[in-house]
Scaffold this active site. Sequence first.
Site, PDB file in Angstrom:
ATOM      1  N   ASN A  85       0.843  -1.197   0.000  1.00  0.00           N
ATOM      2  CA  ASN A  85       0.000   0.000   0.000  1.00  0.00           C
ATOM      3  C   ASN A  85       0.879   1.248   0.000  1.00  0.00           C
ATOM      4  O   ASN A  85       2.098   1.152  -0.047  1.00  0.00           O
ATOM      5  CB  ASN A  85      -0.954  -0.023   1.208  1.00  0.00           C
ATOM      6  CG  ASN A  85      -0.181  -0.095   2.510  1.00  0.00           C
ATOM      7  OD1 ASN A  85       0.557   0.811   2.856  1.00  0.00           O
ATOM      8  ND2 ASN A  85      -0.319  -1.223   3.212  1.00  0.00           N
TER       9      ASN A  85
ATOM     10  N   LYS B   2     -13.422  -0.548  15.371  1.00  0.00           N
ATOM     11  CA  LYS B   2     -12.089  -1.168  15.503  1.00  0.00           C
ATOM     12  C   LYS B   2     -11.578  -1.082  16.930  1.00  0.00           C
ATOM     13  O   LYS B   2     -10.908  -1.995  17.420  1.00  0.00           O
ATOM     14  CB  LYS B   2     -11.099  -0.499  14.535  1.00  0.00           C
ATOM     15  CG  LYS B   2     -11.321  -0.934  13.094  1.00  0.00           C
ATOM     16  CD  LYS B   2     -10.391  -0.264  12.113  1.00  0.00           C
ATOM     17  CE  LYS B   2     -10.746  -0.714  10.695  1.00  0.00           C
ATOM     18  NZ  LYS B   2     -10.107   0.072   9.642  1.00  0.00           N
TER      19      LYS B   2
ATOM     20  N   LYS C 134     -10.846  -4.747  18.367  1.00  0.00           N
ATOM     21  CA  LYS C 134      -9.439  -5.109  18.557  1.00  0.00           C
ATOM     22  C   LYS C 134      -9.014  -4.984  20.021  1.00  0.00           C
ATOM     23  O   LYS C 134      -7.872  -5.247  20.355  1.00  0.00           O
ATOM     24  CB  LYS C 134      -8.553  -4.222  17.668  1.00  0.00           C
ATOM     25  CG  LYS C 134      -8.819  -4.444  16.172  1.00  0.00           C
ATOM     26  CD  LYS C 134      -7.877  -3.643  15.285  1.00  0.00           C
ATOM     27  CE  LYS C 134      -8.243  -3.761  13.825  1.00  0.00           C
ATOM     28  NZ  LYS C 134      -7.147  -4.206  12.964  1.00  0.00           N
TER      29      LYS C 134
ATOM     30  N   PHE D 290      -4.379   2.804  14.923  1.00  0.00           N
ATOM     31  CA  PHE D 290      -4.818   3.822  13.976  1.00  0.00           C
ATOM     32  C   PHE D 290      -5.975   3.232  13.181  1.00  0.00           C
ATOM     33  O   PHE D 290      -6.072   2.012  13.033  1.00  0.00           O
ATOM     34  CB  PHE D 290      -3.689   4.188  13.004  1.00  0.00           C
ATOM     35  CG  PHE D 290      -2.830   5.331  13.472  1.00  0.00           C
ATOM     36  CD1 PHE D 290      -1.897   5.147  14.479  1.00  0.00           C
ATOM     37  CD2 PHE D 290      -2.951   6.599  12.903  1.00  0.00           C
ATOM     38  CE1 PHE D 290      -1.109   6.188  14.920  1.00  0.00           C
ATOM     39  CE2 PHE D 290      -2.163   7.645  13.331  1.00  0.00           C
ATOM     40  CZ  PHE D 290      -1.236   7.450  14.333  1.00  0.00           C
TER      41      PHE D 290
ATOM     42  N   VAL E 113      -2.071  -5.693  16.062  1.00  0.00           N
ATOM     43  CA  VAL E 113      -2.441  -4.858  17.222  1.00  0.00           C
ATOM     44  C   VAL E 113      -3.476  -5.575  18.096  1.00  0.00           C
ATOM     45  O   VAL E 113      -3.439  -5.456  19.330  1.00  0.00           O
ATOM     46  CB  VAL E 113      -2.900  -3.450  16.759  1.00  0.00           C
ATOM     47  CG1 VAL E 113      -4.306  -3.453  16.189  1.00  0.00           C
ATOM     48  CG2 VAL E 113      -2.796  -2.443  17.888  1.00  0.00           C
TER      49      VAL E 113
ATOM     50  N   ASP F 189      -4.103  -6.742   5.089  1.00  0.00           N
ATOM     51  CA  ASP F 189      -5.044  -7.633   5.774  1.00  0.00           C
ATOM     52  C   ASP F 189      -4.912  -9.068   5.262  1.00  0.00           C
ATOM     53  O   ASP F 189      -5.199 -10.016   5.972  1.00  0.00           O
ATOM     54  CB  ASP F 189      -6.476  -7.135   5.572  1.00  0.00           C
ATOM     55  CG  ASP F 189      -6.747  -5.880   6.396  1.00  0.00           C
ATOM     56  OD1 ASP F 189      -6.226  -5.801   7.528  1.00  0.00           O
ATOM     57  OD2 ASP F 189      -7.445  -4.974   5.907  1.00  0.00           O
TER      58      ASP F 189
ATOM     59  N   PRO G 220      -2.389 -12.288  10.317  1.00  0.00           N
ATOM     60  CA  PRO G 220      -2.703 -12.103  11.744  1.00  0.00           C
ATOM     61  C   PRO G 220      -2.921 -10.624  12.011  1.00  0.00           C
ATOM     62  O   PRO G 220      -2.306  -9.776  11.362  1.00  0.00           O
ATOM     63  CB  PRO G 220      -1.437 -12.606  12.455  1.00  0.00           C
ATOM     64  CG  PRO G 220      -0.362 -12.536  11.421  1.00  0.00           C
ATOM     65  CD  PRO G 220      -1.016 -12.753  10.095  1.00  0.00           C
ATOM     66  N   ASP G 221      -3.829 -10.319  12.933  1.00  0.00           N
ATOM     67  CA  ASP G 221      -4.023  -8.915  13.310  1.00  0.00           C
ATOM     68  C   ASP G 221      -3.033  -8.593  14.438  1.00  0.00           C
ATOM     69  O   ASP G 221      -3.182  -9.060  15.566  1.00  0.00           O
ATOM     70  CB  ASP G 221      -5.478  -8.681  13.763  1.00  0.00           C
ATOM     71  CG  ASP G 221      -5.763  -7.192  13.859  1.00  0.00           C
ATOM     72  OD1 ASP G 221      -4.961  -6.473  14.490  1.00  0.00           O
ATOM     73  OD2 ASP G 221      -6.774  -6.743  13.288  1.00  0.00           O
TER      74      ASP G 221
HETATM   75  O1  PMT Z   1       2.747   6.045   6.606  1.00  0.00           O
HETATM   76  P1  PMT Z   1       2.119   7.366   6.171  1.00  0.00           P
HETATM   77  O2  PMT Z   1       2.263   7.600   4.684  1.00  0.00           O
HETATM   78  O3  PMT Z   1       2.621   8.521   7.006  1.00  0.00           O
HETATM   79  O4  PMT Z   1       0.533   7.269   6.400  1.00  0.00           O
HETATM   80  C1  PMT Z   1       0.050   7.194   7.697  1.00  0.00           C
HETATM   81  C2  PMT Z   1      -1.077   6.145   7.809  1.00  0.00           C
HETATM   82  C3  PMT Z   1      -2.275   6.611   6.999  1.00  0.00           C
HETATM   83  C4  PMT Z   1      -0.597   4.785   7.304  1.00  0.00           C
HETATM   84  C5  PMT Z   1      -1.415   6.051   9.350  1.00  0.00           C
HETATM   85  O5  PMT Z   1      -1.833   7.309   9.808  1.00  0.00           O
HETATM   86  C6  PMT Z   1      -2.513   5.013   9.586  1.00  0.00           C
HETATM   87  O6  PMT Z   1      -3.693   5.276   9.523  1.00  0.00           O
HETATM   88  N1  PMT Z   1      -2.070   3.759   9.905  1.00  0.00           N
HETATM   89  C7  PMT Z   1      -2.983   2.607  10.026  1.00  0.00           C
HETATM   90  C8  PMT Z   1      -3.312   2.076   8.667  1.00  0.00           C
HETATM   91  C9  PMT Z   1      -4.195   0.856   8.721  1.00  0.00           C
HETATM   92  O7  PMT Z   1      -3.772  -0.185   8.348  1.00  0.00           O
HETATM   93  O8  PMT Z   1      -5.369   1.058   9.263  1.00  0.00           O
HETATM   94  P2  PMT Z   1      -6.515  -0.087   9.428  1.00  0.00           P
HETATM   95  O9  PMT Z   1      -7.723   0.711   9.713  1.00  0.00           O
HETATM   96  O10 PMT Z   1      -6.525  -0.976   8.236  1.00  0.00           O
HETATM   97  O11 PMT Z   1      -6.048  -0.930  10.676  1.00  0.00           O
HETATM   98  C10 PMT Z   1      -6.440  -0.602  12.003  1.00  0.00           C
HETATM   99  C11 PMT Z   1      -5.298  -0.837  12.963  1.00  0.00           C
HETATM  100  O12 PMT Z   1      -4.980  -2.222  12.994  1.00  0.00           O
HETATM  101  C12 PMT Z   1      -4.032  -0.129  12.623  1.00  0.00           C
HETATM  102  O13 PMT Z   1      -3.449   0.320  13.833  1.00  0.00           O
HETATM  103  C13 PMT Z   1      -3.162  -1.198  11.983  1.00  0.00           C
HETATM  104  O14 PMT Z   1      -1.769  -0.963  12.204  1.00  0.00           O
HETATM  105  C14 PMT Z   1      -3.621  -2.431  12.719  1.00  0.00           C
HETATM  106  N2  PMT Z   1      -3.529  -3.687  11.970  1.00  0.00           N
HETATM  107  C15 PMT Z   1      -4.258  -3.886  10.849  1.00  0.00           C
HETATM  108  C16 PMT Z   1      -4.218  -5.088  10.194  1.00  0.00           C
HETATM  109  C17 PMT Z   1      -3.391  -6.113  10.712  1.00  0.00           C
HETATM  110  N3  PMT Z   1      -3.297  -7.274  10.123  1.00  0.00           N
HETATM  111  N4  PMT Z   1      -2.672  -5.892  11.812  1.00  0.00           N
HETATM  112  C18 PMT Z   1      -2.729  -4.696  12.453  1.00  0.00           C
HETATM  113  O15 PMT Z   1      -2.048  -4.502  13.464  1.00  0.00           O
END
Ligand code: PMT
Length: 401
Positions: free
Chosen positions: A210, A338, A342, A324, A309, A279, A306-307
């Site tokens: 991404n 979330k 989570k 985030f 966080v 994901d 795996p997730d």
């Molecule tokens: O890196 P930059 O260009 O500065 O951009 C910043 C950002 C947009 C990447 C950052 O601000 C941000 O939003 N990061 C989280 C991106 C994300 O994957 O969001 P999500 O909504 O899909 O996931 C929710 C949370 O679960 C996140 O904290 C993510 O790190 C975590 N996650 C998701 C999937 C997974 N398999 N494991 C995780 O830990």
Amino acid sequence: MQRLTNKQVVLGISGGIAAYKSAELTRLLKGAGADVRVVMTPSATEFITPLTLQALSGNPVHQHLLDTEAEAAMGHIELAKWADLILIAPASANLMARLTAGQGDDLLTTICLATEAPICLAPAMNQAMWKDSGTQENAEKLISRGIKLFGPGVGEQACGDTGPGRMLEPEEIVQETANQFETGSLTGKTLFITAGPTREAMDPVRYISNHSSGKMGYAIAEAAAEAGASVKLISGPVNIKAPERTQLIKVESAEEMLSASLEGLENCDIFIAAAAVADYRPTAVAEHKIKKGTEEIMELHLVKNPDIVATVAGSSPKPYTVGFAAETKDVLNYARGKLERKGLDLIIANDVSRSDIGFNSDENAVTVISQQDTLELPQASKRQLAGSLIELIAAQYKATK
Ligand code: PMT
């Protein structure tokens, strides 16, 4: 002086004989790693030439508020937003009076009105002017508004008088400036921070990924280190340098990011997941490059990653866990979902449908959501937001202890 590395400092110079020391100050700030943009009042240019400061700072010197060419290059609002800190040295009695009155009658005072960055002044004036009740009242008002005063020192003055009003020496000003970036709010704490994208290999030359640049996560790691934390930065592949005083662990895939996150987790006080983790990953990684076939459509089978966080939040003992949420619509609702699903303590929602914030931009705007509160932090540089986020997370973490 590591705390000044990559810091964006607007150095304001007002009219006073101590302006000659601003040349050395610029040199020392640059030497300490800061990116310096000089803004001069018209009277400052009577004491030292903009050319000298341009050569020493390596950037054009900003002088006029109503200069269309200069505004087009980097306008006063941009400068105000660019600054991590505004340092005015020397700050004359007149400049202090204008700041106290909230005037924006030249470029420097206008930037001070427009900025959200901390403002620091190194006053420099004759001892009688410093002792004057008007100047003293102004100094008190400025301090009560959160503006920091460095000095003034006491001693012999250019005019032959002796007393308070001397500008501090450039070395002392640089030290005081560096101290502004050390908050101490996380001293003794260990933080794990994930950042950047993950890459999920299809074959030896292709992957799913991404647009995450790592800027948000790296800025948080830097702010955490400045707050005194010991920081492990677990990063997917990015093109930026790791902040100083952080331990960088480079990973590629979500599975690698998970094992780096779990290693030593029992010592982690706060876990912040800023990484954009894929994901799903391909069910199998081909041993050799997948060859183009004759068929028009190619099927790729994916399996859930795996997730990370959620795994951390479910561990025991569990660190204070911050995620985030990157959303393109219905941002707050999805983020709240979330937070619950989570098992997080806090989630930071950002809208990644916008090109001026979110993925790969230098700025962001976020909403911080906990079980009890929702707080919006308006658009600002990722580095400024990271500072605010770290202070907020530190306060919330302490409230749980
Ligand atoms: O890196 P930059 O260009 O500065 O951009 C910043 C950002 C947009 C990447 C950052 O601000 C941000 O939003 N990061 C989280 C991106 C994300 O994957 O969001 P999500 O909504 O899909 O996931 C929710 C949370 O679960 C996140 O904290 C993510 O790190 C975590 N996650 C998701 C999937 C997974 N398999 N494991 C995780 O830990």
